[in-house]
Write a protein that holds these residues in place. Sequence first.
Motif, PDB file in Angstrom:
ATOM      1  N   SER A   1      -4.873  75.973  76.917  1.00 49.62           N
ATOM      2  CA  SER A   1      -3.916  76.070  77.254  1.00 49.62           C
ATOM      3  C   SER A   1      -2.929  75.215  78.024  1.00 49.62           C
ATOM      4  CB  SER A   1      -3.869  77.429  78.406  1.00 49.62           C
ATOM      5  OG  SER A   1      -4.226  78.895  78.170  1.00 49.62           O
ATOM      6  N   TRP A   2      -3.519  74.124  77.586  1.00 48.76           N
ATOM      7  CA  TRP A   2      -2.809  72.569  77.956  1.00 48.76           C
ATOM      8  C   TRP A   2      -1.766  72.451  76.613  1.00 48.76           C
ATOM      9  CZ3 TRP A   2      -2.051  71.133  82.526  1.00 48.76           C
ATOM     10  CH2 TRP A   2      -3.224  71.340  83.371  1.00 48.76           C
ATOM     11  N   LYS A   3      -0.878  71.600  76.348  1.00 46.01           N
ATOM     12  CA  LYS A   3       0.069  71.411  75.231  1.00 46.01           C
ATOM     13  C   LYS A   3      -0.804  70.355  74.179  1.00 46.01           C
ATOM     14  CE  LYS A   3       4.038  70.903  78.907  1.00 46.01           C
ATOM     15  NZ  LYS A   3       5.399  69.868  78.969  1.00 46.01           N
ATOM     16  N   ILE A   4       0.053  70.934  72.838  1.00 47.54           N
ATOM     17  CA  ILE A   4      -0.169  69.976  72.215  1.00 47.54           C
ATOM     18  C   ILE A   4       1.118  70.023  71.369  1.00 47.54           C
ATOM     19  CG2 ILE A   4      -1.337  70.525  69.207  1.00 47.54           C
ATOM     20  CD1 ILE A   4      -3.629  72.512  70.774  1.00 47.54           C
ATOM     21  N   LEU A   5       1.504  68.517  71.323  1.00 46.11           N
ATOM     22  CA  LEU A   5       2.331  67.612  71.166  1.00 46.11           C
ATOM     23  C   LEU A   5       2.357  68.219  70.003  1.00 46.11           C
ATOM     24  CD1 LEU A   5       2.780  65.083  73.103  1.00 46.11           C
ATOM     25  CD2 LEU A   5       3.783  67.747  73.175  1.00 46.11           C
ATOM     26  N   THR A   6       1.456  68.185  69.193  1.00 47.81           N
ATOM     27  CA  THR A   6       2.132  67.987  67.045  1.00 47.81           C
ATOM     28  C   THR A   6       0.840  68.401  67.025  1.00 47.81           C
ATOM     29  OG1 THR A   6       3.361  66.022  67.258  1.00 47.81           O
ATOM     30  CG2 THR A   6       1.744  66.377  64.894  1.00 47.81           C
ATOM     31  N   PRO A   7       0.177  69.364  66.082  1.00 47.75           N
ATOM     32  CA  PRO A   7      -1.405  70.308  65.613  1.00 47.75           C
ATOM     33  C   PRO A   7      -1.401  69.166  64.815  1.00 47.75           C
ATOM     34  CG  PRO A   7       1.368  72.120  65.866  1.00 47.75           C
ATOM     35  CD  PRO A   7       1.258  70.576  66.187  1.00 47.75           C
ATOM     36  N   LEU A   8      -2.884  68.966  64.487  1.00 44.65           N
ATOM     37  CA  LEU A   8      -3.401  68.266  63.589  1.00 44.65           C
ATOM     38  C   LEU A   8      -2.464  68.323  62.071  1.00 44.65           C
ATOM     39  CD1 LEU A   8      -5.801  66.883  62.945  1.00 44.65           C
ATOM     40  CD2 LEU A   8      -6.959  68.799  61.906  1.00 44.65           C
ATOM     41  N   VAL A   9      -2.262  67.424  61.930  1.00 39.63           N
ATOM     42  CA  VAL A   9      -1.724  66.565  60.442  1.00 39.63           C
ATOM     43  C   VAL A   9      -1.823  65.571  60.039  1.00 39.63           C
ATOM     44  CG1 VAL A   9      -0.005  65.120  62.126  1.00 39.63           C
ATOM     45  CG2 VAL A   9       1.317  66.522  60.440  1.00 39.63           C
ATOM     46  N   SER A  10      -1.423  65.092  58.864  1.00 36.26           N
ATOM     47  CA  SER A  10      -2.174  63.989  58.462  1.00 36.26           C
ATOM     48  C   SER A  10      -0.304  63.085  57.836  1.00 36.26           C
ATOM     49  CB  SER A  10      -1.758  64.178  56.980  1.00 36.26           C
ATOM     50  OG  SER A  10      -3.345  64.857  56.631  1.00 36.26           O
ATOM     51  N   LEU A  11      -0.432  61.634  58.445  1.00 37.89           N
ATOM     52  CA  LEU A  11       0.834  60.654  58.590  1.00 37.89           C
ATOM     53  C   LEU A  11      -0.023  59.547  56.967  1.00 37.89           C
ATOM     54  CD1 LEU A  11       0.599  60.144  62.681  1.00 37.89           C
ATOM     55  CD2 LEU A  11       1.644  61.643  60.755  1.00 37.89           C
ATOM     56  N   ASP A  12       0.915  59.284  56.597  1.00 37.08           N
ATOM     57  CA  ASP A  12       1.193  58.552  55.248  1.00 37.08           C
ATOM     58  C   ASP A  12       1.632  57.226  56.163  1.00 37.08           C
ATOM     59  OD1 ASP A  12       0.149  60.027  53.580  1.00 37.08           O
ATOM     60  OD2 ASP A  12       1.937  60.818  52.985  1.00 37.08           O
ATOM     61  N   THR A  13       1.614  55.936  55.778  1.00 40.79           N
ATOM     62  CA  THR A  13       1.671  54.564  55.955  1.00 40.79           C
ATOM     63  C   THR A  13       1.978  53.955  54.210  1.00 40.79           C
ATOM     64  OG1 THR A  13       1.154  54.057  57.690  1.00 40.79           O
ATOM     65  CG2 THR A  13       1.770  52.660  56.455  1.00 40.79           C
ATOM     66  N   PRO A  14       3.273  54.151  53.994  1.00 39.11           N
ATOM     67  CA  PRO A  14       2.969  53.468  52.677  1.00 39.11           C
ATOM     68  C   PRO A  14       2.007  51.998  51.703  1.00 39.11           C
ATOM     69  CG  PRO A  14       5.294  53.454  53.219  1.00 39.11           C
ATOM     70  CD  PRO A  14       4.625  53.580  54.743  1.00 39.11           C
ATOM     71  N   GLY A  15       1.293  52.664  51.105  1.00 39.51           N
ATOM     72  CA  GLY A  15       0.170  51.702  50.054  1.00 39.51           C
ATOM     73  C   GLY A  15      -1.291  51.646  51.583  1.00 39.51           C
ATOM     74  N   LYS A  16      -0.903  52.187  52.518  1.00 42.71           N
ATOM     75  CA  LYS A  16      -1.981  52.006  52.968  1.00 42.71           C
ATOM     76  C   LYS A  16      -3.388  53.427  53.293  1.00 42.71           C
ATOM     77  CE  LYS A  16      -0.641  48.278  55.628  1.00 42.71           C
ATOM     78  NZ  LYS A  16      -0.560  47.658  57.167  1.00 42.71           N
ATOM     79  N   ALA A  17      -4.020  53.270  53.734  1.00 44.01           N
ATOM     80  CA  ALA A  17      -4.494  55.214  54.187  1.00 44.01           C
ATOM     81  C   ALA A  17      -3.854  55.768  54.693  1.00 44.01           C
ATOM     82  CB  ALA A  17      -5.922  54.333  54.961  1.00 44.01           C
ATOM     83  N   THR A  18      -4.079  56.895  54.532  1.00 41.70           N
ATOM     84  CA  THR A  18      -4.017  58.215  55.092  1.00 41.70           C
ATOM     85  C   THR A  18      -4.667  58.348  56.544  1.00 41.70           C
ATOM     86  OG1 THR A  18      -2.675  58.647  52.721  1.00 41.70           O
ATOM     87  CG2 THR A  18      -2.933  60.691  54.804  1.00 41.70           C
ATOM     88  N   VAL A  19      -3.920  58.779  57.971  1.00 47.21           N
ATOM     89  CA  VAL A  19      -4.725  59.006  58.799  1.00 47.21           C
ATOM     90  C   VAL A  19      -4.458  60.491  59.128  1.00 47.21           C
ATOM     91  CG1 VAL A  19      -5.297  56.466  59.772  1.00 47.21           C
ATOM     92  CG2 VAL A  19      -3.485  58.281  60.369  1.00 47.21           C
ATOM     93  N   GLU A  20      -5.330  61.624  59.597  1.00 44.66           N
ATOM     94  CA  GLU A  20      -5.221  62.141  60.745  1.00 44.66           C
ATOM     95  C   GLU A  20      -4.894  62.521  62.141  1.00 44.66           C
ATOM     96  OE1 GLU A  20      -7.012  65.636  58.377  1.00 44.66           O
ATOM     97  OE2 GLU A  20      -8.487  64.051  57.549  1.00 44.66           O
ATOM     98  N   VAL A  21      -4.144  62.823  62.189  1.00 41.91           N
ATOM     99  CA  VAL A  21      -4.307  63.083  64.395  1.00 41.91           C
ATOM    100  C   VAL A  21      -3.763  64.090  64.983  1.00 41.91           C
ATOM    101  CG1 VAL A  21      -3.286  60.735  63.724  1.00 41.91           C
ATOM    102  CG2 VAL A  21      -1.408  62.143  64.389  1.00 41.91           C
ATOM    103  N   VAL A  22      -4.047  64.508  66.531  1.00 35.34           N
ATOM    104  CA  VAL A  22      -3.423  65.718  66.944  1.00 35.34           C
ATOM    105  C   VAL A  22      -3.004  65.421  68.562  1.00 35.34           C
ATOM    106  CG1 VAL A  22      -5.473  65.672  68.059  1.00 35.34           C
ATOM    107  CG2 VAL A  22      -4.376  67.519  68.013  1.00 35.34           C
ATOM    108  N   ILE A  23      -1.643  65.724  68.738  1.00 40.08           N
ATOM    109  CA  ILE A  23      -1.231  64.612  69.369  1.00 40.08           C
ATOM    110  C   ILE A  23      -1.081  65.792  69.999  1.00 40.08           C
ATOM    111  CG2 ILE A  23       0.703  63.147  70.409  1.00 40.08           C
ATOM    112  CD1 ILE A  23      -0.430  62.386  67.986  1.00 40.08           C
ATOM    113  N   LEU A  24      -1.640  65.339  71.764  1.00 38.97           N
ATOM    114  CA  LEU A  24      -1.564  65.665  73.071  1.00 38.97           C
ATOM    115  C   LEU A  24      -0.715  65.818  73.828  1.00 38.97           C
ATOM    116  CD1 LEU A  24      -5.538  65.982  73.231  1.00 38.97           C
ATOM    117  CD2 LEU A  24      -3.944  67.661  71.524  1.00 38.97           C
ATOM    118  N   ALA A  25      -0.602  66.013  74.631  1.00 39.12           N
ATOM    119  CA  ALA A  25       0.202  66.180  76.589  1.00 39.12           C
ATOM    120  C   ALA A  25      -0.945  66.332  77.687  1.00 39.12           C
ATOM    121  CB  ALA A  25       1.576  66.510  76.404  1.00 39.12           C
TER     122      ALA A  25
END
Length: 303
Positions: free
Chosen positions: A227-251
Amino acid sequence: MALRRALHFVFKVGDRPKAATFYREVLGMKILRHEEFEEGCKATCNGPYDGRWSKTMVGYGAEDDHFVAELTYNYGVGEYRLGSDFLGLTLQSSQAVSNARKLGWPLAEAGEGTYVAEALGGYKFYLVDKEQPTTDPVQKVTLGVSDLQRSTRYWSALLGMKIYERNEGKKTVLLGYADHQPCVLQCKLELQDIGAAVDRGTAFGRMAFSCPREQLPEIEALVKKESWKILTPLVSLDTPGKATVEVVILADPDDHEICFVGDEAFRELSKVDPNGDTLLDNAMAADKSDEWFAKHKKQKASA
């Protein structure tokens, strides 16, 4: 926790040229890569902004084995208010101390052969006046917390960090994943009890760690279960011309932002770009916003 490692801390900057001077010429860091984005990040990497922004990674070496700084710049925002959340970054470099003196950059004595230099915006950097090691010079990031016992439990029991040191007098705890990292000086996290609620200001940053991609859903599920905070659930982030990474953001309990990113894709994304300096310099030269605001006798927005 096996194979987890500290990557970087995010600093918001309102003046890229002055920030570049501090990190390059005072601290002696290198521009590792620079990226421009036309709209805000899905995981709010640049804060709560939807407009154009840039990311500049600076450090003493690649994030494979160095802890670095991420400088985020939001076009049109001139300054941010620093709160009591970020208390300092400590690194060992007599060269940085010498650079500061030569450039006339203010230094304050902090005792035990350590000096404090402030980056633009009030961010404190503690410079240990000893020869810079051939491994990572960055030793620790210090964050303010309101309840040391609670925060220590969160970072150690929930996120799997090892407790290296407790200092009752200074009300600090030192933690890290460094047993699984290639150099003994790899950056650790220091929590310091400030005896009050933590003020995150508008300059609040984010500390990033990598882990095997397969651990990301496990981290998310465990934090949700507790029951702690999850600011951004697991998501894919794109950087133009580079690898796509997956992240989860907590607090954490004081709302310090924590990013866990899949290690495999991040190693590809974070490769040092030999054109980093040129890309940053070109972006700063093309950014005429300061001239526009001065011409119209206006001031850039304060976050």
